[in-house]
Structures are given as C-alpha cells and as structure tokens.
Motif scaffolding. Structure first.
Motif, PDB file in Angstrom:
ATOM      1  N   VAL A 211       0.827  -1.127  -0.001  1.00 28.59           N
ATOM      2  CA  VAL A 211      -0.036   0.027  -0.030  1.00 28.59           C
ATOM      3  C   VAL A 211       0.838   1.158  -0.058  1.00 28.59           C
ATOM      4  N   ALA A 212       0.409   2.202  -0.829  1.00 24.94           N
ATOM      5  CA  ALA A 212       1.381   3.517  -0.801  1.00 24.94           C
ATOM      6  C   ALA A 212       1.350   4.240   0.526  1.00 24.94           C
ATOM      7  N   LEU A 213       2.716   4.499   0.902  1.00 23.78           N
ATOM      8  CA  LEU A 213       2.707   5.130   2.064  1.00 23.78           C
ATOM      9  C   LEU A 213       2.779   6.637   1.756  1.00 23.78           C
ATOM     10  N   THR A 214       2.943   7.046   0.605  1.00 23.70           N
ATOM     11  CA  THR A 214       2.639   8.484   0.098  1.00 23.70           C
ATOM     12  C   THR A 214       2.174   8.741  -1.285  1.00 23.70           C
ATOM     13  N   ASP A 215       1.778  10.009  -1.720  1.00 22.36           N
ATOM     14  CA  ASP A 215       1.485  10.344  -2.829  1.00 22.36           C
ATOM     15  C   ASP A 215       2.633   9.936  -3.695  1.00 22.36           C
ATOM     16  N   LEU A 216       2.544   9.672  -4.892  1.00 23.25           N
ATOM     17  CA  LEU A 216       3.446   9.414  -6.172  1.00 23.25           C
ATOM     18  C   LEU A 216       3.086  10.091  -7.208  1.00 23.25           C
ATOM     19  N   PRO A 217       3.915  11.138  -7.714  1.00 16.87           N
ATOM     20  CA  PRO A 217       4.821  11.955  -6.909  1.00 16.87           C
ATOM     21  C   PRO A 217       4.345  12.497  -5.725  1.00 16.87           C
ATOM     22  N   SER A 218       5.132  13.053  -4.666  1.00 23.04           N
ATOM     23  CA  SER A 218       4.526  13.457  -3.345  1.00 23.04           C
ATOM     24  C   SER A 218       4.378  15.253  -3.691  1.00 23.04           C
ATOM     25  N   PHE A 219       4.814  15.697  -5.067  1.00 24.30           N
ATOM     26  CA  PHE A 219       4.575  16.994  -5.062  1.00 24.30           C
ATOM     27  C   PHE A 219       4.760  17.107  -6.617  1.00 24.30           C
ATOM     28  N   ASP A 220       4.270  18.312  -7.050  1.00 19.07           N
ATOM     29  CA  ASP A 220       4.447  18.659  -8.575  1.00 19.07           C
ATOM     30  C   ASP A 220       5.914  18.649  -9.019  1.00 19.07           C
ATOM     31  N   THR A 221       6.313  18.197  -9.985  1.00 14.83           N
ATOM     32  CA  THR A 221       7.897  17.915 -10.315  1.00 14.83           C
ATOM     33  C   THR A 221       8.106  18.085 -12.005  1.00 14.83           C
ATOM     34  N   SER A 222       9.048  18.499 -12.199  1.00 13.65           N
ATOM     35  CA  SER A 222       9.411  19.063 -13.588  1.00 13.65           C
ATOM     36  C   SER A 222       9.750  17.646 -14.332  1.00 13.65           C
ATOM     37  N   ALA A 223       9.277  17.355 -15.743  1.00 10.84           N
ATOM     38  CA  ALA A 223       9.605  16.156 -16.363  1.00 10.84           C
ATOM     39  C   ALA A 223      10.500  16.361 -17.185  1.00 10.84           C
ATOM     40  N   MET A 224      11.068  17.606 -17.434  1.00 12.74           N
ATOM     41  CA  MET A 224      12.267  17.807 -18.280  1.00 12.74           C
ATOM     42  C   MET A 224      13.253  18.750 -18.204  1.00 12.74           C
ATOM     43  N   ASP A 225      14.235  18.923 -18.225  1.00  8.81           N
ATOM     44  CA  ASP A 225      15.100  20.023 -18.228  1.00  8.81           C
ATOM     45  C   ASP A 225      14.749  21.334 -18.890  1.00  8.81           C
ATOM     46  N   GLY A 226      14.696  22.429 -18.640  1.00  9.38           N
ATOM     47  CA  GLY A 226      14.518  23.524 -19.328  1.00  9.38           C
ATOM     48  C   GLY A 226      14.252  24.885 -18.588  1.00  9.38           C
ATOM     49  N   TRP A 227      12.896  25.449 -18.894  1.00 11.43           N
ATOM     50  CA  TRP A 227      12.656  26.520 -18.425  1.00 11.43           C
ATOM     51  C   TRP A 227      11.186  26.450 -17.616  1.00 11.43           C
ATOM     52  N   VAL A 228      11.025  26.874 -16.290  1.00 10.23           N
ATOM     53  CA  VAL A 228       9.470  27.016 -15.892  1.00 10.23           C
ATOM     54  C   VAL A 228       9.108  28.382 -16.036  1.00 10.23           C
ATOM     55  N   VAL A 229       7.820  28.774 -16.396  1.00 13.86           N
ATOM     56  CA  VAL A 229       7.276  30.095 -16.828  1.00 13.86           C
ATOM     57  C   VAL A 229       6.125  30.079 -16.072  1.00 13.86           C
ATOM     58  N   VAL A 259      12.304  30.746 -15.053  1.00 13.98           N
ATOM     59  CA  VAL A 259      13.537  30.175 -14.143  1.00 13.98           C
ATOM     60  C   VAL A 259      13.898  28.995 -14.847  1.00 13.98           C
ATOM     61  N   ARG A 260      15.518  28.708 -14.620  1.00 11.84           N
ATOM     62  CA  ARG A 260      15.973  27.332 -15.174  1.00 11.84           C
ATOM     63  C   ARG A 260      15.321  26.284 -14.078  1.00 11.84           C
ATOM     64  N   ILE A 261      15.003  25.006 -14.585  1.00 14.96           N
ATOM     65  CA  ILE A 261      14.583  23.917 -13.770  1.00 14.96           C
ATOM     66  C   ILE A 261      15.050  22.636 -14.552  1.00 14.96           C
ATOM     67  N   ALA A 262      15.584  21.766 -13.389  1.00 15.09           N
ATOM     68  CA  ALA A 262      15.970  20.391 -13.693  1.00 15.09           C
ATOM     69  C   ALA A 262      14.872  19.356 -13.505  1.00 15.09           C
ATOM     70  N   THR A 263      15.101  18.438 -14.317  1.00 17.90           N
ATOM     71  CA  THR A 263      14.132  17.271 -14.292  1.00 17.90           C
ATOM     72  C   THR A 263      14.169  16.757 -12.799  1.00 17.90           C
ATOM     73  N   GLY A 264      12.894  16.518 -12.470  1.00 19.03           N
ATOM     74  CA  GLY A 264      12.483  16.048 -11.031  1.00 19.03           C
ATOM     75  C   GLY A 264      12.541  16.979  -9.820  1.00 19.03           C
ATOM     76  N   ALA A 265      12.863  18.475 -10.209  1.00 22.87           N
ATOM     77  CA  ALA A 265      12.718  19.587  -9.387  1.00 22.87           C
ATOM     78  C   ALA A 265      11.242  19.861  -9.186  1.00 22.87           C
ATOM     79  N   ARG A 266      11.205  20.414  -7.808  1.00 24.70           N
ATOM     80  CA  ARG A 266       9.832  20.694  -7.617  1.00 24.70           C
ATOM     81  C   ARG A 266       9.313  22.101  -8.252  1.00 24.70           C
ATOM     82  N   ILE A 267       8.154  22.137  -8.692  1.00 25.30           N
ATOM     83  CA  ILE A 267       7.524  23.250  -9.549  1.00 25.30           C
ATOM     84  C   ILE A 267       7.262  24.326  -8.390  1.00 25.30           C
ATOM     85  N   PRO A 268       7.736  25.531  -8.752  1.00 23.38           N
ATOM     86  CA  PRO A 268       7.521  26.520  -8.015  1.00 23.38           C
ATOM     87  C   PRO A 268       5.933  26.811  -7.900  1.00 23.38           C
TER      88      PRO A 268
END
Length: 576
Positions: A211-229, A259-268
């Motif tokens: 049984v899942a002990l947490t949400d997956l993913p546990s927060f909004d994350t970036s699927a790609m390297d690039g820019w979050v706008v 702002v620049r963002i990496a894959t897996g980083a939390r979305i602002p």
C-alpha cells in the motif's frame, strides 16, 4: 542410479534389477541385469543390448527370429533371439530416458493411492501393500515363465505373506495427481511472515498487499530540463536563479517570469508550464521565447499522478522483483513484510560420489549436490544445508529425524536395492506416505512423505534428470504452497518435432523455445544433464507421445527467459 529406473518389466529383469539370487544363476536374468545397470556388456551381447533398449526378449519384433527351444536356459521353452537393434538410431537420443523399456511395460498400472501410512509389521522395509515397481503378481498356472522346460502345468500355489510375490504391485500416482497432492500438502503449513529490509527482500513473496505510504509523486515535479514559466510569453528569465532537484522550493513565480529548472525538481508555486530547453530561444534583448505552442501544465508531473496515499499497489502473494523493490522504495518503505521462506535441507546419498576431481575406480562426481541448492533457492526455499550422508539406514534416520528443516530432500535410495534405505527409514520414523511412485518418466521412483511433526520429505531418484523430474513434480508445488507463492499460469505451445511417448506414463522432455513453439532436445536420458542444461523448460508429453504441431504444456525453468508467454522476469528467480 536406482534399480527401478530402467528395469524391464518381466520377472527375470526384476530379479536382476533388485538383486535376486537368481540373477547370478539364470543367464536371462544376467542379461537383464546388464541392461538394467548399464553394463558395458549390454553393448556387446545382443541379448543384453536388446534388453538395454527395453525390447522384451520374448516379444519377436519385425527383425527377430522366431524363438525355439533352448535347453541351456533353465525354466524357459524359448531361446532369446539376437535382435537387429541399431545403437545409432537417430531417434535414440530422444528416446534414451527409459523409453525403450516402455515396450515391455504394456500392462496397465493399478490405480494410485493418495496416501499410505507405513503399517505392515510383516515387512520391515516396505509400506503396506507396496512392492517394487517391477514386481509382478504370481504367475498363473501353466505360464511358461514359471514352468520348467518339459514339465506340465503347475498348480497355482498361494504365496506366503512374507514372500516377494505376495507383495502387491507398485501403485504409482498419476503425474497430475502427484503435483496436486504436493500442493495440498503445503497449504496451511506456511511459515510466519517476517519483515526484511529491502536489500534482503529480492525473490521473497509479499505477505500482505503493498500500500502506498505517500503520494507518487509527492509534489508537482518537472518532467524535463528547461525553463519553468508563469503566464503568457515572452518571459523575463531570472539568470541568477535556478530550481534543482532535491532543493527547497523557491518563491512563487510571477507572471511573465521564467527560471531554469532540472528534471525532478519541485515546481514553484503559480507556475504555468515547463518549456524544454531545445524548444526555446533567447532574443537579443534577453527575453525567453517558446518555439512551440505552450499548453498549461505541459511537462509537469502533477502530485499523485501515479498513486495517492493508501492506494493498493500490489496484492499479497506478489514475488518481490527488482522492480517491486524500486516501487516499494518510492512508496516510502524501508522494509517489507514477506512470507517466511520454507527451510530446506538436502541429504545427498551415495558412497560412490566424489565432490572433486575426475571419476575413478567406480566413483563418480556428485552432480546433484551442486545443482539442487541453487535450484531450490530459485523455487523460493531457504536452503540451510546440502550435506552428504553415508549409505546406512542409521545415518539416514539420524539425518532425517534430526533435521530442523521444513522440507528434507533426499537423493537416491527410493527404490528397493541393498542400500536403498529411504522407505525403511520413513517407516521407522512413523512417516505417512503421500506419494509413493509417480507415473512419469524419468523419475518414477520419487516419493513424498509427511513426517510425524508435520515436516515433509521429498525423495528424489539418484539419476540427475530423474531428480529434476522429481524436483518439478513434487518439490516445486510443495514449496510454492509453503512459501505462499502464486501458481504459474499453465500454457501450451506446439512442438516442432515428434516426441516418442511412454505407453501409459507421462514424459518430461527438455525443450527450447523456437519460432513460436518448442524443440525437443537430445541427451534426455535419466542420467543426463546435457539436455536440461540447454533447455528453457520441460515439455509434458502425454502417454503415447506427440506429433509435430501438437500442443504440449510447458514447465518453464525458474531462470528461463525464453518463455513463450513471459513478459517479465521468470517467476521465483532468486539466487541469494
């Protein structure tokens, strides 16, 4: 090699195969003994060669001469013809596991008994009603096999209770029923569940649902390297800032900012989308432009996209594969509750076995000791020991009754030879026979017993491929039940070549997957491992054999990746 494995089914062969005194004085029994035990003479003496190929010497074949009187053979009115048998027959490799003796085994076998406790006080070495598989009822009056040459029909005499002929013929269990009995024997005997660290859980079975002990993913994350706008473009990049995976969230993103963002980083907070680096450009004024239309939420993995806390991920009974380990870790687990592995001890019998070096002076290498431990682990067992036991009844009794294993596996000694002690030891230990012989080739002398304390014993034949047959017929279903492992889904595929069958027994033949079907492999005799070493599985050949195109059930080997139906790792693979 057990004496039952190749013994032709006639009285003289039974004498030869089981050490009767007549085997030393009757020439026919001597020839049968050569055939049954693989003597070199079986290749040079035509009568022994005939017996070695399983052709009843008293059944004239298409090339055999008609029998005539031969006074040199006591107790016979017919000579043993010298048959024309080719030892290089191309079918022989596919038929070398005792199939040639099948032509002499055309009498239908008695019905199987599901369970037989040892209780015959008149026979200290055999269970009630149990005889050698090659034992025959007393010959009827006038039978030429039982009447001396020149004598008239003899009246039938009632045998004494202690005489060998008074013992009922061997009552073997059919192959499907033997597997069902083994599976039933393990139900309700599973060990207690145990929590193990993820690093030790590979190959085990989940004792409860994952049984899942947490949400997956546990927060909004970036699927790609690039820019979050945020908001519509063009955007003003924050050149001195970036969002990296594993870092604390940054301040909210204002409309028109990027702002620049990496894959897996939390979305602002307040972000609109992620623009891949290769889909963007910066103009001369330093503003960010998208080269493609921007859709809100693009390349953002939303929280709980895969599962929410409390969602069931896998059911109880699932085998822990490397992928399951990854899922469990992602879902927040440090350890898993798994079914307890049945503890198994392997007792290798045979004073003729070597553990190193080349065979010499009648001694041979032990092939089963190195093979059975890893094979049993692949079936989900915790192998606590693989050890040699001397060929004495006392040594075997001490090893069986003193073992702390849930399952004791013995090799050899399941027939009725002078050092075949398994049956007498089980009787002495008060065990209950669940299966005593199986209608399968190779490996028909296999057995399954329940000891007085609820533990089990599987007796494997001594021939290597026959032992594999016993392992898959009795040990595998029993271990699956003891370890709460799921039953693999049976499947059938066509066979590309003809496979000779036994008249009334199932055959297990090594095969490899080829072009949507299976190809029978050569070197499939009961003492051979060359075929099984190259195999993906064993084909279940019904009595009578199979023709090209016939569909056969396949028993996949635990480590086989060649299954025709497998879309993932083989069931139960674990070598730790």
């Amino acid at each position: 090699m057990t004496s039952q494995e190749h013994a032709p089914q006639n009285g003289l062969a039974a004498q030869a195969a089981h050490g009767s005194d007549h085997a030393l004085t009757d020439p026919r029994a001597a020839h049968a003994a050569q055939a049954a035990h693989g003597s070199d003479h079986a290749l040079t003496d035509p009568r022994a060669a005939h017996a070695a190929h399983g052709l009843d010497a008293h059944q004239p074949g298409p090339h055999a001469h008609q029998p005539g009187p031969n006074p040199s053979l006591p107790g016979s009115q017919a000579s043993l013809p010298a048959p024309h048998v080719s030892l290089t027959d191309p079918l022989a490799p596919h038929d070398s596991d005792g199939m040639h003796d099948a032509l002499a085994l055309l009498r239908p076998a008695p019905a199987a008994a599901d369970r037989r406790p040892y209780a015959d006080a008149s026979d200290p070495g055999r269970p009630t009603g149990q005889g050698n598989e090659t034992s025959q009822p007393a010959a009827p009056a006038g039978d030429p096999e039982s009447t001396p040459a020149g004598a008239g029909p003899a009246p039938a005499a009632a045998p004494s209770p202690a005489s060998p002929s008074a013992v009922a013929p061997h009552r073997a269990t059919t192959w499907p029923e033997a597997r069902a009995v083994a599976a039933r024997a393990g139900r309700g005997s599973a060990r207690e569940a145990v929590a193990v660290p993820l690093a030790e859980a590979l190959g085990r079975v989940l004792a409860g649902p994952l049984v899942a002990l947490t949400d997956l993913p546990s927060f909004d994350t970036s699927a790609m390297d690039g820019w979050v706008v945020a908001g519509p473009g063009p955007w003003e990049p924050r050149q001195d800032d970036s969002v990296l995976a594993g870092h604390a969230p940054t301040e909210p993103l204002a409309d028109g900012a990027a702002v620049r963002i990496a894959t897996g980083a939390r979305i602002p907070q307040d972000a609109t989308a992620v623009i891949r680096r290769e889909h963007s450009r910066i103009d001369a004024a330093g503003r960010l432009h998208a080269l493609r239309d921007v859709v809100p939420g693009q390349d953002i993995r939303p929280r709980a996209q895969e599962c929410r806390t409390g969602d069931p991920l896998l059911p109880a009974g699932s085998v822990v594969s490397p992928a399951v380990l990854g899922l469990a870790a992602a879902a927040g687990y440090d350890e898993l509750l798994t079914a307890g592995r049945p503890r198994v001890e392997v007792l290798v019998l045979g004073d003729e076995l070597l553990t190193e070096g080349l065979p010499h002076d009648g001694l041979i290498r032990d092939a089963l000791g190195p093979m059975l431990g890893p094979w049993l682990r692949a079936l989900g067992a915790d192998v606590i020991a693989v050890r040699r036991v001397g060929d004495t009844a006392d040594a075997l009794h001490e090893a069986v009754t003193g073992s702390g294993a849930d399952l004791v596996v013995t090799t050899g000694g399941t027939a009725a030879g002078p050092v075949d002690h398994v049956h007498p030891v089980l009787r002495r230990a008060g065990a209950e026979l669940l299966v005593d012989g199986v209608k399968v080739r190779p490996g028909h002398p296999m057995l399954l017993a329940r000891l007085t304390d609820g533990r089990h014993l599987v007796g494997l034949p001594g021939n290597p491929l026959a032992a594999v047959s016993g392992l898959l017929t009795l040990a595998a279903p029993l271990l699956r039940a003891l370890a709460a492992r799921p039953e693999p889904e049976p499947y059938r595929v066509p066979v590309h070549e003809e496979v000779q069958g036994h008249p009334y027994d199932t055959r297990l033949v090594p095969v490899s997957h080829r072009r949507g079907g299976v190809l029978p492999l050569r070197y499939n005799g009961p003492a051979m491992l060359r075929g099984i070493a190259a195999a993906d599985g064993l084909a279940v050949v019904p009595p009578g054999g199979a023709r090209p195109g016939d569909e056969l059930e396949i028993l996949d080997l635990p480590w086989s990746a060649g299954s025709a139906t497998s879309t993932g790792p083989a069931e139960g693979v674990c070598f730790t």
